[in-house]
Motif scaffolding. Structure first.
Motif, PDB file in Angstrom:
ATOM      1  N   GLY A 109       0.818  -1.207   0.000  1.00 30.15           N
ATOM      2  CA  GLY A 109       0.000   0.000   0.000  1.00 30.15           C
ATOM      3  C   GLY A 109       0.852   1.256   0.000  1.00 30.15           C
ATOM      4  O   GLY A 109       0.523   2.236  -0.673  1.00 30.15           O
ATOM      5  N   LEU A 110       1.958   1.218   0.727  1.00 30.64           N
ATOM      6  CA  LEU A 110       2.877   2.362   0.756  1.00 30.64           C
ATOM      7  C   LEU A 110       3.478   2.612  -0.626  1.00 30.64           C
ATOM      8  O   LEU A 110       3.552   3.758  -1.081  1.00 30.64           O
ATOM      9  CB  LEU A 110       3.980   2.120   1.784  1.00 30.64           C
ATOM     10  N   PHE A 111       3.867   1.552  -1.307  1.00 29.08           N
ATOM     11  CA  PHE A 111       4.384   1.703  -2.680  1.00 29.08           C
ATOM     12  C   PHE A 111       3.321   2.305  -3.601  1.00 29.08           C
ATOM     13  O   PHE A 111       3.631   3.141  -4.449  1.00 29.08           O
ATOM     14  CB  PHE A 111       4.862   0.363  -3.242  1.00 29.08           C
ATOM     15  N   LEU A 112       2.070   1.879  -3.423  1.00 29.08           N
ATOM     16  CA  LEU A 112       0.995   2.437  -4.253  1.00 29.08           C
ATOM     17  C   LEU A 112       0.808   3.927  -3.970  1.00 29.08           C
ATOM     18  O   LEU A 112       0.661   4.728  -4.898  1.00 29.08           O
ATOM     19  CB  LEU A 112      -0.314   1.676  -4.022  1.00 29.08           C
ATOM     20  N   VAL A 113       0.821   4.303  -2.704  1.00 23.67           N
ATOM     21  CA  VAL A 113       0.674   5.714  -2.336  1.00 23.67           C
ATOM     22  C   VAL A 113       1.840   6.531  -2.879  1.00 23.67           C
ATOM     23  O   VAL A 113       1.648   7.637  -3.399  1.00 23.67           O
ATOM     24  CB  VAL A 113       0.552   5.870  -0.804  1.00 23.67           C
ATOM     25  N   ILE A 114       3.044   5.993  -2.793  1.00 20.62           N
ATOM     26  CA  ILE A 114       4.214   6.697  -3.334  1.00 20.62           C
ATOM     27  C   ILE A 114       4.062   6.857  -4.843  1.00 20.62           C
ATOM     28  O   ILE A 114       4.349   7.923  -5.400  1.00 20.62           O
ATOM     29  CB  ILE A 114       5.522   5.954  -2.976  1.00 20.62           C
ATOM     30  N   GLY A 115       3.602   5.818  -5.527  1.00 20.99           N
ATOM     31  CA  GLY A 115       3.375   5.910  -6.971  1.00 20.99           C
ATOM     32  C   GLY A 115       2.383   7.007  -7.313  1.00 20.99           C
ATOM     33  O   GLY A 115       2.614   7.802  -8.232  1.00 20.99           O
ATOM     34  N   TRP A 116       1.288   7.078  -6.571  1.00 17.35           N
ATOM     35  CA  TRP A 116       0.298   8.137  -6.799  1.00 17.35           C
ATOM     36  C   TRP A 116       0.886   9.510  -6.467  1.00 17.35           C
ATOM     37  O   TRP A 116       0.611  10.494  -7.176  1.00 17.35           O
ATOM     38  CB  TRP A 116      -0.959   7.883  -5.964  1.00 17.35           C
ATOM     39  N   GLY A 117       1.671   9.578  -5.407  1.00 18.69           N
ATOM     40  CA  GLY A 117       2.310  10.850  -5.048  1.00 18.69           C
ATOM     41  C   GLY A 117       3.285  11.317  -6.121  1.00 18.69           C
ATOM     42  O   GLY A 117       3.331  12.507  -6.452  1.00 18.69           O
ATOM     43  N   LEU A 118       4.063  10.390  -6.650  1.00 13.78           N
ATOM     44  CA  LEU A 118       4.991  10.737  -7.728  1.00 13.78           C
ATOM     45  C   LEU A 118       4.240  11.162  -8.986  1.00 13.78           C
ATOM     46  O   LEU A 118       4.680  12.070  -9.700  1.00 13.78           O
ATOM     47  CB  LEU A 118       5.913   9.554  -8.040  1.00 13.78           C
ATOM     48  N   LEU A 119       3.112  10.526  -9.243  1.00 14.07           N
ATOM     49  CA  LEU A 119       2.282  10.918 -10.385  1.00 14.07           C
ATOM     50  C   LEU A 119       1.767  12.344 -10.192  1.00 14.07           C
ATOM     51  O   LEU A 119       1.830  13.165 -11.116  1.00 14.07           O
ATOM     52  CB  LEU A 119       1.115   9.948 -10.549  1.00 14.07           C
ATOM     53  N   PHE A 120       1.310  12.658  -8.996  1.00 18.46           N
ATOM     54  CA  PHE A 120       0.860  14.015  -8.685  1.00 18.46           C
ATOM     55  C   PHE A 120       1.995  15.008  -8.886  1.00 18.46           C
ATOM     56  O   PHE A 120       1.824  16.051  -9.522  1.00 18.46           O
ATOM     57  CB  PHE A 120       0.335  14.072  -7.244  1.00 18.46           C
ATOM     58  N   TYR A 121       3.179  14.671  -8.358  1.00 16.28           N
ATOM     59  CA  TYR A 121       4.340  15.549  -8.520  1.00 16.28           C
ATOM     60  C   TYR A 121       4.678  15.731  -9.996  1.00 16.28           C
ATOM     61  O   TYR A 121       4.994  16.838 -10.442  1.00 16.28           O
ATOM     62  CB  TYR A 121       5.544  14.990  -7.756  1.00 16.28           C
ATOM     63  N   ASN A 122       4.601  14.671 -10.767  1.00 13.02           N
ATOM     64  CA  ASN A 122       4.884  14.749 -12.198  1.00 13.02           C
ATOM     65  C   ASN A 122       3.923  15.712 -12.895  1.00 13.02           C
ATOM     66  O   ASN A 122       4.337  16.435 -13.797  1.00 13.02           O
ATOM     67  CB  ASN A 122       4.785  13.350 -12.828  1.00 13.02           C
ATOM     68  N   PHE A 123       2.679  15.738 -12.471  1.00 13.84           N
ATOM     69  CA  PHE A 123       1.708  16.633 -13.074  1.00 13.84           C
ATOM     70  C   PHE A 123       1.925  18.086 -12.659  1.00 13.84           C
ATOM     71  O   PHE A 123       1.873  18.990 -13.501  1.00 13.84           O
ATOM     72  CB  PHE A 123       0.276  16.210 -12.725  1.00 13.84           C
ATOM     73  N   ILE A 124       2.196  18.318 -11.368  1.00 15.46           N
ATOM     74  CA  ILE A 124       2.304  19.706 -10.907  1.00 15.46           C
ATOM     75  C   ILE A 124       3.641  20.340 -11.244  1.00 15.46           C
ATOM     76  O   ILE A 124       3.730  21.564 -11.313  1.00 15.46           O
ATOM     77  CB  ILE A 124       2.011  19.862  -9.394  1.00 15.46           C
ATOM     78  N   LYS A 125       4.673  19.557 -11.452  1.00 12.46           N
ATOM     79  CA  LYS A 125       5.971  20.144 -11.769  1.00 12.46           C
ATOM     80  C   LYS A 125       5.943  20.931 -13.081  1.00 12.46           C
ATOM     81  O   LYS A 125       6.728  21.837 -13.288  1.00 12.46           O
ATOM     82  CB  LYS A 125       7.084  19.098 -11.789  1.00 12.46           C
ATOM     83  N   ASN A 126       5.020  20.596 -13.936  1.00 15.73           N
ATOM     84  CA  ASN A 126       4.882  21.305 -15.206  1.00 15.73           C
ATOM     85  C   ASN A 126       4.171  22.661 -15.063  1.00 15.73           C
ATOM     86  O   ASN A 126       4.238  23.475 -15.956  1.00 15.73           O
ATOM     87  CB  ASN A 126       4.133  20.441 -16.226  1.00 15.73           C
ATOM     88  N   PHE A 127       3.483  22.849 -13.944  1.00 15.08           N
ATOM     89  CA  PHE A 127       2.743  24.098 -13.710  1.00 15.08           C
ATOM     90  C   PHE A 127       3.572  25.131 -12.966  1.00 15.08           C
ATOM     91  O   PHE A 127       3.231  26.298 -12.971  1.00 15.08           O
ATOM     92  CB  PHE A 127       1.449  23.840 -12.948  1.00 15.08           C
ATOM     93  N   VAL A 128       4.607  24.697 -12.300  1.00 13.81           N
ATOM     94  CA  VAL A 128       5.409  25.630 -11.477  1.00 13.81           C
ATOM     95  C   VAL A 128       6.571  26.182 -12.255  1.00 13.81           C
ATOM     96  O   VAL A 128       7.075  25.710 -13.162  1.00 13.81           O
ATOM     97  CB  VAL A 128       5.907  24.894 -10.206  1.00 13.81           C
TER      98      VAL A 128
END
Length: 128
Positions: A109-128
């Motif tokens: 579950g922790l790996f899944l949460v990290i994967g989702w967190g990295l996906l979120f970071y990947n999306f927002i890094k393009n906006f900053v």
């Protein structure tokens, strides 16, 4: 990397269908209601993440280390989370619960949460 993601996504999806049918038809005779519910949770999470992996493989280049890390976390998390639940349920139904699998589920579950967190970071890094 994209090919590997497609392979894992399709294998996870196909196995989710097989295991879901297996649980719904064969295991309901030997599982308690709680065990069946847990097994179904493993199947659902496996299917959700197989679809996510497939979508990401079609929509991302999967060339950067960040994008690769997302896929690795989702694949490892799905294996650890869902398959440890399957193992716990099946062994418990036979009266020989493999307690070593218990700590593996939250690690998945922790790996899944990290994967989702990295996906979120990947999306927002393009906006900053």
């Amino acid at each position: 990397m994209s090919q590997l993601a497609l392979i894992f996504g399709s294998i996870f999806g196909g196995l989710a269908i097989i295991l879901g049918a297996f649980g719904a038809h064969l295991l309901k005779k030997t599982f308690t209601a709680d065990q069946l519910n847990s097994f179904e949770t493993g199947v659902k999470y496996q299917m959700y993440h197989s679809l996510l992996i497939l979508m990401l493989s079609f929509n991302l280049n999967l060339e950067t280390s960040l994008e690769k890390s997302i896929i690795y976390c989702l694949v490892i998390g799905t294996i650890l989370f869902s398959f440890s639940i399957y193992g716990l349920c099946i062994t418990a139904s036979k009266g020989k619960k493999m307690k070593i699998l218990g700590p593996i589920t939250p690690l998945g579950g922790l790996f899944l949460v990290i994967g989702w967190g990295l996906l979120f970071y990947n999306f927002i890094k393009n906006f900053v």
